[in-house]
Design a protein around this motif. Sequence first.
Motif, PDB file in Angstrom:
ATOM      1  N   GLU A  16      -7.651  -3.798   3.851  1.00 28.23           N
ATOM      2  CA  GLU A  16      -6.388  -3.062   3.936  1.00 28.23           C
ATOM      3  C   GLU A  16      -5.726  -2.965   2.569  1.00 28.23           C
ATOM      4  O   GLU A  16      -5.171  -1.922   2.202  1.00 28.23           O
ATOM      5  CB  GLU A  16      -5.449  -3.760   4.924  1.00 28.23           C
ATOM      6  CG  GLU A  16      -4.087  -3.094   5.023  1.00 28.23           C
ATOM      7  CD  GLU A  16      -3.097  -3.856   5.885  1.00 28.23           C
ATOM      8  OE1 GLU A  16      -1.896  -3.513   5.828  1.00 28.23           O
ATOM      9  OE2 GLU A  16      -3.508  -4.783   6.602  1.00 28.23           O
ATOM     10  N   ALA A  17      -5.768  -4.058   1.784  1.00 26.23           N
ATOM     11  CA  ALA A  17      -5.117  -4.063   0.477  1.00 26.23           C
ATOM     12  C   ALA A  17      -5.706  -2.986  -0.438  1.00 26.23           C
ATOM     13  O   ALA A  17      -4.984  -2.349  -1.214  1.00 26.23           O
ATOM     14  CB  ALA A  17      -5.254  -5.442  -0.172  1.00 26.23           C
ATOM     15  N   THR A  18      -7.012  -2.769  -0.346  1.00 24.88           N
ATOM     16  CA  THR A  18      -7.638  -1.750  -1.195  1.00 24.88           C
ATOM     17  C   THR A  18      -7.212  -0.357  -0.756  1.00 24.88           C
ATOM     18  O   THR A  18      -6.906   0.501  -1.594  1.00 24.88           O
ATOM     19  CB  THR A  18      -9.170  -1.882  -1.143  1.00 24.88           C
ATOM     20  OG1 THR A  18      -9.532  -3.213  -1.537  1.00 24.88           O
ATOM     21  CG2 THR A  18      -9.824  -0.887  -2.088  1.00 24.88           C
ATOM     22  N   HIS A  19      -7.185  -0.103   0.544  1.00 21.75           N
ATOM     23  CA  HIS A  19      -6.726   1.208   1.004  1.00 21.75           C
ATOM     24  C   HIS A  19      -5.294   1.465   0.565  1.00 21.75           C
ATOM     25  O   HIS A  19      -4.957   2.559   0.101  1.00 21.75           O
ATOM     26  CB  HIS A  19      -6.817   1.318   2.526  1.00 21.75           C
ATOM     27  CG  HIS A  19      -6.336   2.641   3.045  1.00 21.75           C
ATOM     28  ND1 HIS A  19      -5.013   2.884   3.341  1.00 21.75           N
ATOM     29  CD2 HIS A  19      -6.994   3.806   3.276  1.00 21.75           C
ATOM     30  CE1 HIS A  19      -4.871   4.133   3.755  1.00 21.75           C
ATOM     31  NE2 HIS A  19      -6.064   4.713   3.722  1.00 21.75           N
ATOM     32  N   LYS A  20      -4.447   0.453   0.685  1.00 19.05           N
ATOM     33  CA  LYS A  20      -3.046   0.618   0.292  1.00 19.05           C
ATOM     34  C   LYS A  20      -2.936   0.962  -1.188  1.00 19.05           C
ATOM     35  O   LYS A  20      -2.101   1.782  -1.596  1.00 19.05           O
ATOM     36  CB  LYS A  20      -2.263  -0.669   0.588  1.00 19.05           C
ATOM     37  CG  LYS A  20      -0.767  -0.553   0.353  1.00 19.05           C
ATOM     38  CD  LYS A  20      -0.052  -1.816   0.797  1.00 19.05           C
ATOM     39  CE  LYS A  20       1.455  -1.675   0.628  1.00 19.05           C
ATOM     40  NZ  LYS A  20       2.175  -2.911   1.089  1.00 19.05           N
ATOM     41  N   ARG A  21      -3.793   0.378  -1.999  1.00 14.28           N
ATOM     42  CA  ARG A  21      -3.786   0.661  -3.438  1.00 14.28           C
ATOM     43  C   ARG A  21      -4.295   2.070  -3.739  1.00 14.28           C
ATOM     44  O   ARG A  21      -3.864   2.696  -4.696  1.00 14.28           O
ATOM     45  CB  ARG A  21      -4.639  -0.386  -4.167  1.00 14.28           C
ATOM     46  CG  ARG A  21      -4.710  -0.191  -5.669  1.00 14.28           C
ATOM     47  CD  ARG A  21      -5.334  -1.377  -6.343  1.00 14.28           C
ATOM     48  NE  ARG A  21      -4.437  -2.519  -6.360  1.00 14.28           N
ATOM     49  CZ  ARG A  21      -3.459  -2.687  -7.246  1.00 14.28           C
ATOM     50  NH1 ARG A  21      -3.240  -1.776  -8.178  1.00 14.28           N
ATOM     51  NH2 ARG A  21      -2.692  -3.758  -7.198  1.00 14.28           N
ATOM     52  N   MET A  22      -5.214   2.581  -2.920  1.00 15.09           N
ATOM     53  CA  MET A  22      -5.881   3.852  -3.219  1.00 15.09           C
ATOM     54  C   MET A  22      -5.262   5.063  -2.537  1.00 15.09           C
ATOM     55  O   MET A  22      -5.568   6.195  -2.907  1.00 15.09           O
ATOM     56  CB  MET A  22      -7.359   3.759  -2.812  1.00 15.09           C
ATOM     57  CG  MET A  22      -8.163   2.729  -3.573  1.00 15.09           C
ATOM     58  SD  MET A  22      -8.168   2.997  -5.372  1.00 15.09           S
ATOM     59  CE  MET A  22      -8.993   4.584  -5.457  1.00 15.09           C
ATOM     60  N   ILE A  23      -4.381   4.878  -1.554  1.00 14.72           N
ATOM     61  CA  ILE A  23      -3.964   5.997  -0.718  1.00 14.72           C
ATOM     62  C   ILE A  23      -3.266   7.103  -1.511  1.00 14.72           C
ATOM     63  O   ILE A  23      -3.495   8.288  -1.263  1.00 14.72           O
ATOM     64  CB  ILE A  23      -3.075   5.512   0.464  1.00 14.72           C
ATOM     65  CG1 ILE A  23      -2.717   6.677   1.389  1.00 14.72           C
ATOM     66  CG2 ILE A  23      -1.841   4.786  -0.019  1.00 14.72           C
ATOM     67  CD1 ILE A  23      -3.894   7.371   2.019  1.00 14.72           C
ATOM     68  N   GLN A  24      -2.440   6.756  -2.493  1.00 13.82           N
ATOM     69  CA  GLN A  24      -1.757   7.818  -3.229  1.00 13.82           C
ATOM     70  C   GLN A  24      -2.735   8.626  -4.085  1.00 13.82           C
ATOM     71  O   GLN A  24      -2.594   9.850  -4.201  1.00 13.82           O
ATOM     72  CB  GLN A  24      -0.635   7.238  -4.095  1.00 13.82           C
ATOM     73  CG  GLN A  24       0.547   6.740  -3.278  1.00 13.82           C
ATOM     74  CD  GLN A  24       1.811   6.604  -4.119  1.00 13.82           C
ATOM     75  OE1 GLN A  24       1.772   6.473  -5.331  1.00 13.82           O
ATOM     76  NE2 GLN A  24       2.951   6.625  -3.460  1.00 13.82           N
ATOM     77  N   LYS A  25      -3.721   7.970  -4.667  1.00  8.49           N
ATOM     78  CA  LYS A  25      -4.756   8.699  -5.404  1.00  8.49           C
ATOM     79  C   LYS A  25      -5.475   9.684  -4.487  1.00  8.49           C
ATOM     80  O   LYS A  25      -5.769  10.824  -4.872  1.00  8.49           O
ATOM     81  CB  LYS A  25      -5.784   7.729  -6.003  1.00  8.49           C
ATOM     82  CG  LYS A  25      -5.332   6.991  -7.250  1.00  8.49           C
ATOM     83  CD  LYS A  25      -6.513   6.280  -7.890  1.00  8.49           C
ATOM     84  CE  LYS A  25      -6.122   5.657  -9.230  1.00  8.49           C
ATOM     85  NZ  LYS A  25      -7.289   5.133  -9.972  1.00  8.49           N
TER      86      LYS A  25
END
Length: 335
Positions: A227-236
Amino acid sequence: MKTTISPFPSELQIGNPTICDNFAIVPLLNTNDSHPDYFTLDEGLDASLFEVEELDGGASVNDILFRNQSDKFALLFEGEEFLGAMQNRILNVSIFVTPKTKQTIPVSCVEAGRWRHQHRQRSKQRFKAANRMHYARGRAFENQAVSASLDSNHEYRSDQSGVWRDISLKSSRMKAHSPSSASDAMYVSAESKTEDYLKSFKHAPNQVGSVFLIDGEVSGLELFATEATHKRMIQKLVRSYALDAIDLAMTRPKGAVEPTSKSTKEQCLAATEEFTNRLKSSWTKRFDGVCVGENYRLKDDHLTGGALVHEERVLHLCAFALDPELSSAEVHATH
């Protein structure tokens, strides 16, 4: 080797869609979350643990050098964009780089008209990370080209001239001019509308992936290990898919009825389920990863994609819908 993997954990759930104009996102949820044991590109660069620059022995359009100076793995994602150095590049495939090592990584140029450093100081000649991925339709065409290259030469190479041609055509449609033919100009021209999308789409609790729909049809899917990785990547990712949504809205024929009828939550869920079911049964082929792990290529007549797997864990899976009405001749002419 033809094989099968399950791209989705068995406990993965489809969440509630969010819709803004002709763009929609359906969350993919997993309550059995884990913590990242790696650094992403932005994390490593921000902490000065990664360095990305041209090759030591002389610059090459389709390769750059990545140094992981940390004590963790580095996880880099297909479609991430590197800005600066001799010209802007995008990563051809997701890569898992071991700690305390350097790795040559395969890239494609997205700035055809520049081949020079903009700074004399070496520390300023290194790449920095863009705040977006390459636009999704471009990634779909590139993903197909990389799969073809793996089949023919076992190399993670794209069709570089096709990448440049695709950027040129899209830039022309979006009336975004760049002196160096950089794809960057399109994101700058669409920034105001993209910000509206960024305000509408937020990471949800337990969200490890997203399905992106444009005009009611699935454009692509991105799935991460945590989940932490998705949260970091979602705006990109929103910036990536938004550019295609804006492009389609701008170039829709005058007087054409906007396909808002396809963008109900029920229809988005139905389209998502159809796409994920097709993805689960798609043809797959396994190759050694660029550094460590394995790369699975995913395809059928309607989609293309890839998955980076390490020790039986899917670190990143991306898949893109293909237009079944687009003939092979038209694909060749476009790319």
